[in-house]
Design a protein around this motif. Structure first.
Motif, PDB file in Angstrom:
ATOM      1  N   ASP A 185       0.821  -1.213   0.000  1.00  0.00           N
ATOM      2  CA  ASP A 185       0.000   0.000   0.000  1.00  0.00           C
ATOM      3  C   ASP A 185       0.854   1.261   0.000  1.00  0.00           C
ATOM      4  OD1 ASP A 185       0.996  -0.360   2.530  1.00  0.00           O
ATOM      5  OD2 ASP A 185      -0.841   0.215   3.578  1.00  0.00           O
ATOM      6  N   PHE A 186       2.068   1.154  -0.567  1.00  0.00           N
ATOM      7  CA  PHE A 186       3.009   2.277  -0.571  1.00  0.00           C
ATOM      8  C   PHE A 186       2.711   3.201  -1.743  1.00  0.00           C
ATOM      9  CE2 PHE A 186       7.136   4.366  -0.439  1.00  0.00           C
ATOM     10  CZ  PHE A 186       7.453   4.312   0.913  1.00  0.00           C
ATOM     11  N   CYS A 187       2.958   4.486  -1.556  1.00  0.00           N
ATOM     12  CA  CYS A 187       2.754   5.444  -2.649  1.00  0.00           C
ATOM     13  C   CYS A 187       3.759   6.592  -2.527  1.00  0.00           C
ATOM     14  CB  CYS A 187       1.324   5.989  -2.648  1.00  0.00           C
ATOM     15  SG  CYS A 187       0.846   6.822  -1.119  1.00  0.00           S
ATOM     16  N   GLY A 188       3.863   7.364  -3.585  1.00  0.00           N
ATOM     17  CA  GLY A 188       4.748   8.521  -3.601  1.00  0.00           C
ATOM     18  C   GLY A 188       6.159   8.224  -4.053  1.00  0.00           C
ATOM     19  N   HIS A 189       6.511   6.940  -4.168  1.00  0.00           N
ATOM     20  CA  HIS A 189       7.876   6.567  -4.549  1.00  0.00           C
ATOM     21  C   HIS A 189       7.997   6.528  -6.060  1.00  0.00           C
ATOM     22  CE1 HIS A 189      11.661   4.603  -4.913  1.00  0.00           C
ATOM     23  NE2 HIS A 189      11.173   3.417  -5.190  1.00  0.00           N
ATOM     24  N   ARG A 190       9.075   7.117  -6.555  1.00  0.00           N
ATOM     25  CA  ARG A 190       9.322   7.065  -7.993  1.00  0.00           C
ATOM     26  C   ARG A 190      10.793   6.825  -8.256  1.00  0.00           C
ATOM     27  NH1 ARG A 190       9.434  11.963 -12.421  1.00  0.00           N
ATOM     28  NH2 ARG A 190      10.181  10.667 -14.125  1.00  0.00           N
ATOM     29  N   LEU A 191      11.084   5.723  -8.924  1.00  0.00           N
ATOM     30  CA  LEU A 191      12.439   5.466  -9.402  1.00  0.00           C
ATOM     31  C   LEU A 191      12.610   6.144 -10.750  1.00  0.00           C
ATOM     32  CD1 LEU A 191      13.164   1.696  -8.642  1.00  0.00           C
ATOM     33  CD2 LEU A 191      14.358   3.677  -7.716  1.00  0.00           C
ATOM     34  N   ALA A 192      13.791   6.639 -11.008  1.00  0.00           N
ATOM     35  CA  ALA A 192      14.031   7.313 -12.282  1.00  0.00           C
ATOM     36  C   ALA A 192      15.520   7.269 -12.601  1.00  0.00           C
ATOM     37  CB  ALA A 192      13.553   8.765 -12.216  1.00  0.00           C
ATOM     38  N   PRO A 193      15.876   7.288 -13.886  1.00  0.00           N
ATOM     39  CA  PRO A 193      17.288   7.330 -14.258  1.00  0.00           C
ATOM     40  C   PRO A 193      17.946   8.611 -13.751  1.00  0.00           C
ATOM     41  CG  PRO A 193      15.898   6.852 -16.150  1.00  0.00           C
ATOM     42  CD  PRO A 193      14.989   7.281 -15.054  1.00  0.00           C
ATOM     43  N   THR A 194      19.223   8.544 -13.535  1.00  0.00           N
ATOM     44  CA  THR A 194      20.131   9.638 -13.177  1.00  0.00           C
ATOM     45  C   THR A 194      19.960  10.159 -11.756  1.00  0.00           C
ATOM     46  OG1 THR A 194      18.802  11.487 -14.081  1.00  0.00           O
ATOM     47  CG2 THR A 194      20.319  10.369 -15.588  1.00  0.00           C
ATOM     48  N   VAL A 195      18.938   9.724 -10.999  1.00  0.00           N
ATOM     49  CA  VAL A 195      18.890  10.116  -9.596  1.00  0.00           C
ATOM     50  C   VAL A 195      19.910   9.280  -8.838  1.00  0.00           C
ATOM     51  CG1 VAL A 195      16.487  10.847  -9.670  1.00  0.00           C
ATOM     52  CG2 VAL A 195      17.012   8.505  -9.051  1.00  0.00           C
ATOM     53  N   TYR A 196      20.435   9.823  -7.752  1.00  0.00           N
ATOM     54  CA  TYR A 196      21.541   9.178  -7.063  1.00  0.00           C
ATOM     55  C   TYR A 196      21.117   8.327  -5.881  1.00  0.00           C
ATOM     56  CZ  TYR A 196      24.212  12.283 -10.014  1.00  0.00           C
ATOM     57  OH  TYR A 196      24.726  12.924 -11.107  1.00  0.00           O
ATOM     58  N   SER A 197      19.813   8.201  -5.653  1.00  0.00           N
ATOM     59  CA  SER A 197      19.338   7.317  -4.598  1.00  0.00           C
ATOM     60  C   SER A 197      17.871   7.018  -4.824  1.00  0.00           C
ATOM     61  CB  SER A 197      19.536   7.958  -3.222  1.00  0.00           C
ATOM     62  OG  SER A 197      18.496   8.881  -2.948  1.00  0.00           O
ATOM     63  N   ASP A 198      17.365   6.025  -4.086  1.00  0.00           N
ATOM     64  CA  ASP A 198      15.944   5.667  -4.171  1.00  0.00           C
ATOM     65  C   ASP A 198      15.058   6.685  -3.459  1.00  0.00           C
ATOM     66  OD1 ASP A 198      16.847   3.312  -5.306  1.00  0.00           O
ATOM     67  OD2 ASP A 198      16.810   2.216  -3.433  1.00  0.00           O
ATOM     68  N   THR A 199      15.641   7.535  -2.641  1.00  0.00           N
ATOM     69  CA  THR A 199      14.858   8.382  -1.746  1.00  0.00           C
ATOM     70  C   THR A 199      14.912   9.857  -2.125  1.00  0.00           C
ATOM     71  OG1 THR A 199      16.765   8.450  -0.264  1.00  0.00           O
ATOM     72  CG2 THR A 199      15.067   6.808   0.213  1.00  0.00           C
ATOM     73  N   TRP A 200      15.138  10.156  -3.401  1.00  0.00           N
ATOM     74  CA  TRP A 200      15.288  11.546  -3.812  1.00  0.00           C
ATOM     75  C   TRP A 200      14.041  12.374  -3.498  1.00  0.00           C
ATOM     76  CZ3 TRP A 200      12.108  13.816  -7.493  1.00  0.00           C
ATOM     77  CH2 TRP A 200      11.289  12.935  -8.224  1.00  0.00           C
ATOM     78  N   ASN A 201      12.853  11.733  -3.426  1.00  0.00           N
ATOM     79  CA  ASN A 201      11.625  12.450  -3.063  1.00  0.00           C
ATOM     80  C   ASN A 201      10.995  11.849  -1.811  1.00  0.00           C
ATOM     81  OD1 ASN A 201      10.782  10.060  -4.304  1.00  0.00           O
ATOM     82  ND2 ASN A 201       8.878  10.985  -5.049  1.00  0.00           N
ATOM     83  N   ILE A 202      11.821  11.545  -0.811  1.00  0.00           N
ATOM     84  CA  ILE A 202      11.366  10.853   0.394  1.00  0.00           C
ATOM     85  C   ILE A 202      10.274  11.617   1.123  1.00  0.00           C
ATOM     86  CG2 ILE A 202      13.150  11.877   1.871  1.00  0.00           C
ATOM     87  CD1 ILE A 202      13.328   9.141   3.294  1.00  0.00           C
ATOM     88  N   GLU A 203      10.255  12.925   0.997  1.00  0.00           N
ATOM     89  CA  GLU A 203       9.235  13.709   1.689  1.00  0.00           C
ATOM     90  C   GLU A 203       7.826  13.381   1.196  1.00  0.00           C
ATOM     91  OE1 GLU A 203      10.616  15.926  -1.916  1.00  0.00           O
ATOM     92  OE2 GLU A 203      11.600  14.931  -0.219  1.00  0.00           O
ATOM     93  N   GLU A 204       7.709  12.791   0.005  1.00  0.00           N
ATOM     94  CA  GLU A 204       6.399  12.472  -0.565  1.00  0.00           C
ATOM     95  C   GLU A 204       5.992  11.022  -0.329  1.00  0.00           C
ATOM     96  OE1 GLU A 204       6.517  13.591  -4.655  1.00  0.00           O
ATOM     97  OE2 GLU A 204       6.978  15.684  -4.230  1.00  0.00           O
ATOM     98  N   PHE A 205       6.849  10.239   0.311  1.00  0.00           N
ATOM     99  CA  PHE A 205       6.521   8.840   0.570  1.00  0.00           C
ATOM    100  C   PHE A 205       5.316   8.753   1.505  1.00  0.00           C
ATOM    101  CE2 PHE A 205      10.991   6.757  -0.095  1.00  0.00           C
ATOM    102  CZ  PHE A 205      11.000   7.245  -1.381  1.00  0.00           C
ATOM    103  N   GLY A 206       4.507   7.736   1.280  1.00  0.00           N
ATOM    104  CA  GLY A 206       3.374   7.495   2.162  1.00  0.00           C
ATOM    105  C   GLY A 206       2.887   6.066   2.025  1.00  0.00           C
ATOM    106  N   TYR A 207       1.982   5.674   2.895  1.00  0.00           N
ATOM    107  CA  TYR A 207       1.314   4.376   2.772  1.00  0.00           C
ATOM    108  C   TYR A 207      -0.026   4.449   3.482  1.00  0.00           C
ATOM    109  CZ  TYR A 207       3.370   3.335   7.438  1.00  0.00           C
ATOM    110  OH  TYR A 207       3.752   3.370   8.752  1.00  0.00           O
ATOM    111  N   GLY A 208      -0.858   3.452   3.202  1.00  0.00           N
ATOM    112  CA  GLY A 208      -2.157   3.374   3.865  1.00  0.00           C
ATOM    113  C   GLY A 208      -3.012   4.580   3.583  1.00  0.00           C
ATOM    114  N   GLU A 209      -3.361   5.323   4.616  1.00  0.00           N
ATOM    115  CA  GLU A 209      -4.276   6.449   4.494  1.00  0.00           C
ATOM    116  C   GLU A 209      -3.718   7.561   3.618  1.00  0.00           C
ATOM    117  OE1 GLU A 209      -3.171   8.847   8.581  1.00  0.00           O
ATOM    118  OE2 GLU A 209      -4.329   6.994   8.713  1.00  0.00           O
ATOM    119  N   ASP A 210      -2.393   7.617   3.425  1.00  0.00           N
ATOM    120  CA  ASP A 210      -1.802   8.652   2.572  1.00  0.00           C
ATOM    121  C   ASP A 210      -2.136   8.443   1.098  1.00  0.00           C
ATOM    122  OD1 ASP A 210      -0.391   9.732   4.815  1.00  0.00           O
ATOM    123  OD2 ASP A 210       1.075   8.119   4.593  1.00  0.00           O
TER     124      ASP A 210
END
Length: 675
Positions: A649-674
């Motif tokens: 039920d995870f959302c907000g995560h986006r993998l993309a080329p040329t980013v240097y980590s999996d968590t480049w947009n960690i502030e937008e990560f969410g799950y469940g009610e998010d």
């Protein structure tokens, strides 16, 4: 074989399940009719006064757990460039510039500067003896008579001149960067342009030898030509704006990213530089402006963080979690996959995620169908290739017929036949890891903004391949496809030579399988390619000991990185490795194939010496790819996927080329009610 585009993340099945709660149904206990039950006398209670506050339920802080395949060695900005380190720092810093989908996006800056907008410019400056400039070879030097440089207006090697000691005008590039107003450090202090200049000063001292500097403070790692050594000055124009000025002659194609990642001057300026590499405030608990603040680092176990109350996107409800924990779980595929299914981890980074070649694709699909995991993947920036050795080390003193290795690949038709002999579809069917991989036509991905859509492609066509081989002189002398062809009138190959070559690569599981399948495909065309799998230390051994960059091999398979700038320079004549007497880069050269084409060199260098938007920038990148694909010194194979796994039920995560980590947009990560 499934096809996907670079720059998007994908799921085997996209199923975001809305979170709902099902009311529990209580089942009353039934009392047997023969049982007598005593009814207790009710107890009287004193009424609660209406003005007495009722007890409130304790709200449990929302928490996110990210499991890492490795523990960072340090979180000091100017330390190593570990993936685990970058993953953690994305929660502490946000940006300041994201490298996303082969382009750059401002995060804490108003915009990225551009020549068109006037906040970047090319000025004409006078250079004198002893001045630091970038010469025609792209190296920073102190100007002396005889140094080859480019006068103002010169954008190619053809117009470069040897300096005669007289005053000369050269081009000098500069760019201005303005911070968003109100960005604060996590301790509440305002982040200013002076913090970025402070970081640049540290980067400059790092270049002078202070410790190991695996990062130069820019968006890109050290090793790209934009290090602080090519910076003439970096200063604050006011509290929000910095100005970067390059050395004369340095026209950096990524000038719009030359903003140095700020460091908290108010916290660190009085510390000796050598202490910063290990001090707790810089290496263990660095102060940032991002979504989270580090509270505790337990070596060998975890790093615990809390929400940053001063985060500049807090009014958007970000980040979504009060607490964040990075756990160090290693690379145990089965254990880590189970940790997602059990709820121990909410997110596995790339290093902790099981790879497709290790676990059957059908298993992943089953787990997703049962809503136990969610799989996120995207084409990455690592591209696999198969290299022909066109200039074997034997040929450096001239080709000696009968003594030197036969010139198996001298005719371009032979190389094209190789590409047409590879059964791509069969490889995709046999190897789960390649079912989603993007097959390449060039040294950049197919949806790179500078990819030439007219680049020639070589589809699987064994009949046409065998026709080409026979035209060159490689004959099926015994009409037995199970035996190698033999040479008859092939240039620089003695008659009767069997088409039998070595094919070396590393011992990684996927390469072992890919090389075996390619070898089988080539055998069907009458080419015997004997696979040799070497451990990485042997395969990549420095020349002249190692075979790859000493040019003592036949076929070799390994990988390069691509980036926003197409890496055409890897295949230029100047990059051929060899002794310094005959090869400009000496043994540091990267062009292990020995490919040499004046037309390709010209197109590549013209493209590299122009800035985006200038006439000829796109045209020369397109031309270089066209020439490369026609000459085919290297067969581009596929782009490696990057992979991460989350709870279903995870959302907000986006993998993309040329980013240097999996968590480049960690502030937008969410799950469940998010979600």
């Amino acid at each position: 074989m499934l096809k996907f585009s670079v720059g998007l993340f994908f799921f085997f099945s996209i199923a975001v399940t809305a979170c709902s709660s099902t009311p529990s149904t209580s089942v009353p206990e039934t009392i047997p009719p023969t049982t007598q039950v005593a009814i207790p006398t009710p107890t009287l209670h004193t009424p609660i006064p209406s003005n007495t506050p009722l007890p409130t339920a304790t709200v449990r802080p929302r928490a996110l757990t990210i499991c890492l395949g490795a523990e960072p060695d340090s979180l000091w900005l100017y330390g190593s460039n570990m993936l685990a380190k970058n993953t953690v720092l994305e929660s502490v810093y946000d940006g300041p510039i994201d490298a996303l989908d082969y382009d750059f996006q401002p995060v804490i800056l108003e915009k990225l500067p551009s020549l068109a907008d006037g906040d970047a410019r090319i000025n004409q400056v006078t250079v004198e003896s002893g001045a630091w400039v970038v010469n025609d070879a792209g190296e920073p030097v102190q100007l002396q008579p005889g140094e080859v440089i480019r006068p103002y207006g010169c954008l190619s090697r053809q117009c470069a001149v040897a300096w005669d000691g007289e005053d000369m005008q050269m081009a000098q590039l500069s760019a201005d960067f303005t911070l968003l107003e109100g960005i604060k450090w996590a301790d509440g202090e305002l982040l200013t342009a002076a913090d970025s200049v402070f970081s640049f000063e540290i980067a400059s001292m790092c270049d002078d030898g202070w410790g190991y500097c695996g990062h130069n403070g820019l968006t890109r790692p050290v090793g790209s030509p934009d290090s602080s050594q090519r910076t003439a000055s970096y200063q604050a124009l006011n509290s929000l704006t910095t100005r970067w000025v390059g050395l004369p002659g340095y026209l950096d194609q990524n000038y719009n990213t030359n903003f140095f990642i700020p460091l908290p001057k108010h916290q660190l300026e009085d510390m000796p530089l050598q202490d910063l590499f290990e001090a707790d405030v810089s290496a263990r608990h660095p102060l940032g402006w991002g979504a989270y603040v580090i509270e505790e680092w337990v070596p060998g176990d975890k790093i615990r963080l809390r929400k940053n109350p001063h985060y500049f996107r807090a009014d958007e409800g970000l980040p979504r979690f009060d607490q964040l924990e990075f756990r160090f779980v290693g690379e145990d595929d089965e254990k880590n996959l189970e940790s997602i299914r059990s709820g121990e981890c909410d997110f596995l980074d790339q290093e902790a995620s099981p790879y497709l070649e290790m676990i059957e694709t059908s298993d992943f699909i089953a787990y997703e169908a049962e809503q136990q995991i969610d799989l996120h993947y995207s084409p990455g920036t690592v591209w696999e290739h198969l290299d022909f050795n066109l200039q074997h080390a034997d040929y450096d003193d001239g080709y000696q017929a009968g003594a030197d290795r036969p010139d198996f690949f001298g005719d371009v038709r032979t190389r094209q036949a190789f590409a047409m002999c590879i059964d791509w579809e069969r490889m995709g069917r046999k190897l789960p890891a390649l079912q989603l991989a993007e097959r390449l036509a060039s040294y950049i991905p197919n949806d790179h903004p500078l990819f030439n859509p007219e680049t020639p492609r070589y589809e699987y066509d064994p009949q046409s391949a065998q026709t080409l081989l026979e035209e060159v002189g490689w004959q099926d002398h015994d009409h037995d496809p199970g035996t190698p062809r033999r040479a008859y009138n092939v240039l620089n190959v003695p008659d009767g030579t069997e088409f039998s070559i070595s094919y070396i690569t590393t011992s990684s599981p996927l390469r072992v399988q890919v090389a075996a399948l390619i070898s089988e495909s080539l055998a069907n065309c009458g080419i015997q390619a004997s696979v040799v799998n070497q451990n990485p230390s042997e395969f990549f051994a420095d020349p002249p000991e190692g075979d790859i960059f000493s040019r003592r091999f036949d076929l070799a398979q390994f990988a390069w990185l691509t980036s926003p700038n197409p890496p055409c320079e890897l295949f230029t004549t100047d990059e051929i490795p060899g002794d310094t007497q005959h090869f400009p880069q000496g043994w540091l050269g990267q062009n292990n194939s020995g490919y040499s084409s004046p037309d390709f060199d010209q197109a590549c260098w013209e493209a590299m010496q122009k800035l985006p938007g200038q006439p000829g920038f796109i045209e020369n990148h397109f031309l270089a790819q066209q020439i490369f694909a026609e000459d085919l010194p290297v067969i581009p194979l596929y782009l490696r996927d990057i992979l991460s796994i989350t709870r279903p039920d995870f959302c907000g995560h986006r993998l993309a080329p040329t980013v240097y980590s999996d968590t480049w947009n960690i502030e937008e990560f969410g799950y469940g009610e998010d979600c």
